[in-house]
Design an enzyme around this catalytic site. Sequence first.
Site, PDB file in Angstrom:
ATOM      1  N   ASP A  39      53.681  11.251  14.826  1.00 22.57           N
ATOM      2  CA  ASP A  39      53.148  10.268  15.594  1.00 22.57           C
ATOM      3  C   ASP A  39      53.962   9.567  16.769  1.00 22.57           C
ATOM      4  O   ASP A  39      53.473   8.816  17.504  1.00 22.57           O
ATOM      5  CB  ASP A  39      52.510   9.164  14.701  1.00 22.57           C
ATOM      6  CG  ASP A  39      51.405   9.652  13.705  1.00 22.57           C
ATOM      7  OD1 ASP A  39      51.577   9.588  12.383  1.00 22.57           O
ATOM      8  OD2 ASP A  39      50.709  10.280  14.180  1.00 22.57           O
ATOM      9  N   HIS A  61      58.819   9.603   6.785  1.00 25.64           N
ATOM     10  CA  HIS A  61      57.722  10.364   6.330  1.00 25.64           C
ATOM     11  C   HIS A  61      57.995  10.581   4.871  1.00 25.64           C
ATOM     12  O   HIS A  61      59.232  10.688   4.472  1.00 25.64           O
ATOM     13  CB  HIS A  61      57.839  11.761   7.096  1.00 25.64           C
ATOM     14  CG  HIS A  61      56.470  12.610   6.987  1.00 25.64           C
ATOM     15  ND1 HIS A  61      56.145  13.264   5.896  1.00 25.64           N
ATOM     16  CD2 HIS A  61      55.582  12.696   7.597  1.00 25.64           C
ATOM     17  CE1 HIS A  61      55.110  13.679   5.945  1.00 25.64           C
ATOM     18  NE2 HIS A  61      54.603  13.475   7.246  1.00 25.64           N
TER      19      HIS A  61
END
Length: 428
Positions: A364, A307
Site C-alpha cells: 500500500d 506486514h
Amino acid sequence: MSDIAKLQIGDKSYELPLIKGTENEVAIDIKSLRGSTNGIITLDPGFKNTGSCESAITFLDGEKGILRYRGYPIEQLAENASFLEVSYALIFGDLPTKEQLDKFHADIKEMSVVDDDVKKILDAFPKSAHPMGILSSLTSALTAFNPSSVNTDSEEQVYKAVVKIMGKFPVLVAYTMRKKLGLPLNYGSTSLGYVDNMLKMMFEKPNEDYSINPVIKNALDKLLILHADHEQNCSTSTVRIAGSSHVGLFASLSTGISALWGPLHGGANQAVLEMLEAIKEDGGDTKKYMAKAKDKSDPFRLMGFGHRVYKNFDPRAKIIKKAADEVLTQLGVEDPILEIAKGLEKEALSDPYFVERKLYPNVDFYSGIIYRAMGIPVEMFTVMFALGRLPGWIAQWKEMRSRKEPIGRPRQIYIGENERPFVTIDKR
Ligand code: SDX
C-alpha cells in the site's frame, strides 16, 4: 523430522500428527486436540501462529519475500501476464490457453450488464458516502437481482457465477467512482479489453471520445495483478468464513469488501496518501511523523509500513515503487509526494525501531501515488484494491466450497463472571 508432535500436559502426553505442504511448511494438525485432551484448545488472537486451511492458490514466504500465484512468481506475472490471465489462473488453477482466455472474456462480456434498478440503490447514497461502503452494498445487492443459488457441486453453475461477478463488479466499481465525480453512469464497450474497458467506464466524459492511454492501462493491469491474491489475509479469511456458512458468492464477497476497507488492511493505501499529504503540509517534516509512529502513547502508525507476514521486503512494494517512477515519468507528472515517500522509506529503513521490528514498505505504500497520477480520487484507492483482489476472493471461496470445508466457528477461552444468581432490580 518425525511426522508427529508430542505434547505433555501434566502427567499425560499426547501425539498430534504433523502435516507438510508442497513448499515444506509444517503444521501441527490439532483437529483431534480437544477431543483427546478432554476439552483443551489452543488460543491465538489474530491467528499469527494458526493456519485456517490447506490451500493450493497462493504461496508466500515472508522471510524470503517470495509471492507466487498457482506457482507462478509474481515478478514474472506482473511483467508478462494480463490481469485477466492471472484471474483465470487463480480461479481455475493454470494460466489459460488463448482459446480458454478468449472464451472466458467472451463469457464475462455476456454478463457485464447490471440490472438498471441497481442505480436506484446507488442514488440513495449521499455523495459523501465512502465508495467502499457503496461497493459492499451494491455487491451484496447483486444477490437480489441474481437470486438463483449456486450448486457448488456443479462446475457449470460455479463457472456462471464466476463470469457473472467478473463482468458486473467492474461496472459497480465504475458506478462508485462516477457517483463520487458527479459523472453520468456508463458502460464502456465490449469491443475493448477487460482492463481497457474498466478505464473507459471509470473515466469517459459524456462530451468527449475517451482514448485509452497505454501507460495508464499497463500500470492498472500491473497494479491489479499485484493485488489479485495474498493467501489468508484478513479480507480473504472473511470471505472464506462467510462462505463457509454456505451463503452465496456475492454476499461472501461483500463481507470481504467491508474487511478490506479497514485502515490496517486495504484502507491503508488511502491512509498512506493522507499521511504523505499531511507531511507535505507540515513542510515535509518526516522526522515528526517517524517520532509519532514510534511513540506508544500515540495511536499513529506509519501507514504503508509493516506486514503480518512479510518480515522482509514485500515483493509487490518493490515492483510498485519501480512502476511509480516509470508511470510518473511517462505521464510527465511531478509529484512531490513521491519524493516524500522515498525520503520516509529511506529514514525508516535505517531507524532501529523499524529495523528491529522488520517494518518495511508494503503493497500500500506506493500504490496510491500511481492511482493519483492516473486521476483516481483518493477515496477510490481501496476500491481499486478490491477490484484487483476480486479474482483471489473468488478463487479462495471456490476452493473452500469445493473442498467442502466445515462452517468456520472458532472456540474461545471464557474470562467472564462465574455463575451468579439473578438479582431483581430493586435489589441492585
Ligand atoms: C495489507 O495480510 C495481508 O496479506 C494483507 C495485505 C494483502 O495483500 O491482503 O498484504 C494488504 O493489508 C498490507 C498492510 C497495510 N496496512 C498498513 O500499512 C497499516 C500499518 N501497518 C500496521 O498497522 C501493521 O504493520 C499491520 C497491521 C500491517 C501488521 O500488524 P501485526 O502483524 O499485527 O504487527 P503488530 O501490530 O503486532 O506490530 C509489531 C510491532 C508493534 O510494536 P511493539 O508492540 O513490538 O513495540 O511493530 C509495530 C507495532 O506497534 N508496528 C508499527 C507499524 N506496524 C507495526 N509501528 C509503527 N508503524 C507501523 N506501521
